[in-house]
Design an enzyme around this catalytic site. Structure first.
Site, PDB file in Angstrom:
ATOM      1  NE  ARG A   2      68.230   8.938  50.807  1.00  0.00           N
ATOM      2  CZ  ARG A   2      69.033   9.716  51.483  1.00  0.00           C
ATOM      3  NH1 ARG A   2      68.913   9.786  52.800  1.00  0.00           N
ATOM      4  NH2 ARG A   2      69.948  10.443  50.895  1.00  0.00           N
TER       5      ARG A   2
ATOM      6  CG  ASN B  64      66.120  12.614  54.238  1.00  0.00           C
ATOM      7  OD1 ASN B  64      65.008  12.715  54.746  1.00  0.00           O
ATOM      8  ND2 ASN B  64      66.593  13.496  53.404  1.00  0.00           N
ATOM      9  CG  ASP B  65      71.728   9.139  55.335  1.00  0.00           C
ATOM     10  OD1 ASP B  65      71.197   8.495  54.421  1.00  0.00           O
ATOM     11  OD2 ASP B  65      72.760   9.817  55.188  1.00  0.00           O
TER      12      ASP B  65
ATOM     13  CG  HIS C 182      71.281  17.412  36.899  1.00  0.00           C
ATOM     14  ND1 HIS C 182      72.470  17.111  36.285  1.00  0.00           N
ATOM     15  CD2 HIS C 182      71.605  18.107  38.016  1.00  0.00           C
ATOM     16  CE1 HIS C 182      73.471  17.613  36.996  1.00  0.00           C
ATOM     17  NE2 HIS C 182      72.976  18.210  38.049  1.00  0.00           N
TER      18      HIS C 182
ATOM     19  CD  GLU D  61      74.505  11.710  58.701  1.00  0.00           C
ATOM     20  OE1 GLU D  61      73.866  11.656  57.641  1.00  0.00           O
ATOM     21  OE2 GLU D  61      75.543  12.376  58.839  1.00  0.00           O
TER      22      GLU D  61
ATOM     23  CB  CYS E 235      68.625  19.214  58.554  1.00  0.00           C
ATOM     24  SG  CYS E 235      69.815  17.883  58.805  1.00  0.00           S
TER      25      CYS E 235
ATOM     26  NE  ARG F 295      71.168  18.578  51.281  1.00  0.00           N
ATOM     27  CZ  ARG F 295      70.010  19.228  51.156  1.00  0.00           C
ATOM     28  NH1 ARG F 295      69.968  20.376  50.469  1.00  0.00           N
ATOM     29  NH2 ARG F 295      68.899  18.760  51.690  1.00  0.00           N
TER      30      ARG F 295
ATOM     31  NE  ARG G  60      75.991  17.632  55.038  1.00  0.00           N
ATOM     32  CZ  ARG G  60      74.983  17.007  54.438  1.00  0.00           C
ATOM     33  NH1 ARG G  60      74.074  16.382  55.148  1.00  0.00           N
ATOM     34  NH2 ARG G  60      74.878  17.036  53.107  1.00  0.00           N
TER      35      ARG G  60
END
Length: 570
Positions: free
Chosen positions: A463, A452-453, A188, A429, A500, A294, A330
């Protein structure tokens, strides 16, 4: 060397003096309380004071930021009023514990639980709990949290962490940067820093590396902090910031253009979203659809799962917003490493490789079926593509298709209005999916590569670990070759392939993805116009031999050297 490397979580360049922000240590009461009623009254008064402060923050962030940021403090109010937490604190007080100690003990147990999860999102929820605990303890002690809004000179804040309520009070006129020891891009704190357009970094042990009142330059783009910069460095970064502002103005003219290369090759540039505010921003920059919605954010920060109708209304709104483009939604990507209190998850030694995403949904298929019904019904209002996460075996994709077909058939029997063009796809992924891409391509309508994954799993590197930034990178030859294999499998089987992950927005890698034949790139909305600008400079017809050279690279340095040949950085 006066450059300190870290992880950039909010872009931009800032100049200012360091302020080492150390929070007051919480000192617990010794022994046991002899007055339970007094301690219970103290706790109840602290609840009222904290509730009042949170309501003020909600009003303040609504005015200075947006409803999305104020929703953070709405969630804090829900946590403050959580019956389980309140009951546990009251039990401690009933056992002669001081109110301060009871608050600290119960909240700390939740903070420790979230902090130990192997997931950046859940780690950041620990900060939310810490924020509430700090407010309650200050209220019990009759103190107020330190007000950072009173800073009135150009300042870069250095701290172990900054709580959301502390960020909300910052004056962007004077706060030129934030550097914390904890956090990540999904925190956040980072989200609010990006909203305020304040550059932010995460650097291990930064409080020990920089002294108070030191001249600093923060570079959120490259993840670098410069201590006591030379005149040459100051001049360089001032020029860079001027160019950055000019570039932002220039690319605004591209928001209504199609995403095409110099030789007129069209590649969709879509947006990754998770909230209603993200949808608004995607429309503002001219995103060519949604490449990743998401849905897990619909399930978080609430006491029970969203109903079919609640989900339907959200999906309908997103699909209706892009009548001429694909919307990729997704299914629930949660579990193991991203636990939700009202869902039943086991304790795991390695939750990031555990019972999560499609694995959870297949075992709890009532959750999946509810979501699929909402999606299928919403398909009537746009161009829906349903994407399944964390697919690692052929059996999994066949099973989810079977469940999808069952729910679709039930709706058809009820004469529900649904689209006859719903696409079914999967995220790539997991290395097993990338290796077996040619077989998976026969089962689906599209792939979306989650870089990313995929990068994290292929390189076996966390990461979020700053010490592994040279290992965790999509520039690794193994990662690049696997991505090439996936795109080739898509072409061989006549399905479209998107990307993505964050690598899709990387200007250095964009020519490579185009040369491989990527069909769609999906990224944060803030990256879309820059990617569209870069694409306009690329002549895809001249990339074939260069691509082969990149794919033959054996080392990270060889990849970097090859990429520089077709670099289009602004």
């Amino acid at each position: 060397m006066n450059e300190i490397k870290g992880i950039g979580v909010s872009e931009g360049i800032g100049f200012g003096k360091s302020l080492i922000y150390v929070k007051e240590e919480i000192i617990l009461e010794k022994g046991k309380s002899k007055d339970q009623i007094l301690q219970l009254n103290k706790y109840n008064e602290a609840l009222k004071t904290t509730e009042k402060e949170l309501k003020h923050l909600i009003s303040h962030t609504n005015e200075t930021m947006s409803q999305d940021e104020s929703a953070i403090f709405q969630a804090h109010l829900m946590i403050l009023d959580d019956p389980e937490i309140k009951e546990n604190i009251e039990k401690e007080i009933a056992n002669n514990e001081y109110a301060l100690n009871a608050i600290h003990k119960i909240y700390s147990s939740y903070i420790d639980m979230f902090s130990q999860m192997d997931n950046d999102y859940m780690n950041e929820r620990a900060l939310d709990l810490k924020d509430i605990m700090t407010k309650l303890i200050y209220a019990v002690n009759g103190k107020k949290t330190i007000d950072l809004s009173k800073i009135c000179k150009d300042t870069i804040i250095i701290s172990e962490d900054l709580l959301p309520s502390e960020i909300a009070k910052l004056n962007k006129k004077y706060i030129k940067g934030i550097v914390t020891e904890k956090g990540g891009k999904t925190s956040h704190t980072a989200i609010m820093a990006r909203t305020l357009e304040i550059p932010a970094l995460v650097i291990n042990n930064i409080s020990k590396l920089v002294k108070d009142n030191t001249d600093l330059i923060i570079d959120g783009n490259k993840g670098v902090l410069i201590s006591n910069p030379s005149n040459k460095q100051v001049l360089y970064y001032k020029n860079t910031k001027t160019k950055e502002l000019e570039f932002k103005t220039k690319i605004l003219t591209l928001k209504n253009e199609r995403s095409k290369t110099k030789d007129n090759k069209y590649i969709h540039i879509a947006s990754n979203i998770g909230t209603e505010k993200d949808l608004k921003h995607a429309l503002e920059v001219g995103a060519e659809g949604i490449g990743l919605f998401r849905t897990e954010f619909l399930f978080m920060d609430r006491k029970k799962a969203p109903s079919e109708e609640e989900q339907f209304e959200v999906y309908k709104k997103i699909l209706s917003s892009f009548p001429n483009h694909k919307v990729v939604i997704r299914t629930l990507d949660i579990g193991g490493d991203k636990k939700i209190p009202y869902m039943d998850f086991p304790n795991e030694l390695n939750p990031f490789l555990g019972f999560r995403a499609i694995r959870y949904c297949l075992e709890n298929d009532d959750v999946l079926r509810t979501q699929l019904r909402a999606l299928i019904r919403a398909s009537y209002f746009g161009n829906l593509s349903i994407m399944f996460p964390m697919i690692s075996m052929i059996e999994e994709i066949r099973k989810v298709k079977e469940i999808y077909n069952e729910e679709k058939e039930k709706l058809q029997k009820k004469s529900e209005k649904i689209s006859n063009k719903i696409e079914i796809g999967m995220m790539i992924e997991v290395p097993s999916a990338a290796i077996m891409a040619n077989d998976f391509a026969k089962e689906v309508d599209f792939f979306s590569i989650g870089t990313n994954d995929l990068t994290q799993y292929v390189t076996a590197s966390d990461r979020m670990n700053p010490k592994l930034i040279n290992i965790y990178t999509p520039l690794q030859p193994a990662v690049i070759n696997l991505i090439a294999n996936v795109i080739k499998a898509g072409k061989n089987n006549d399905i479209w392939v998107g990307m993505c992950g964050e690598a899709g927005a990387n200007s250095l890698l964009l020519p490579l993805w185009i040369s491989m034949g990527i069909d769609e790139l999906s990224m944060s909305s803030s990256s879309i116009l820059k990617a569209r600008f870069t694409m306009k400079q690329i002549d895809s017809s001249k990339l074939k031999k260069w691509k082969e050279k990149v794919l033959l690279s054996k080392t990270l340095d060889q990849v970097k050297d090859s990429l520089k040949v077709h670099s289009y950085e602004n």
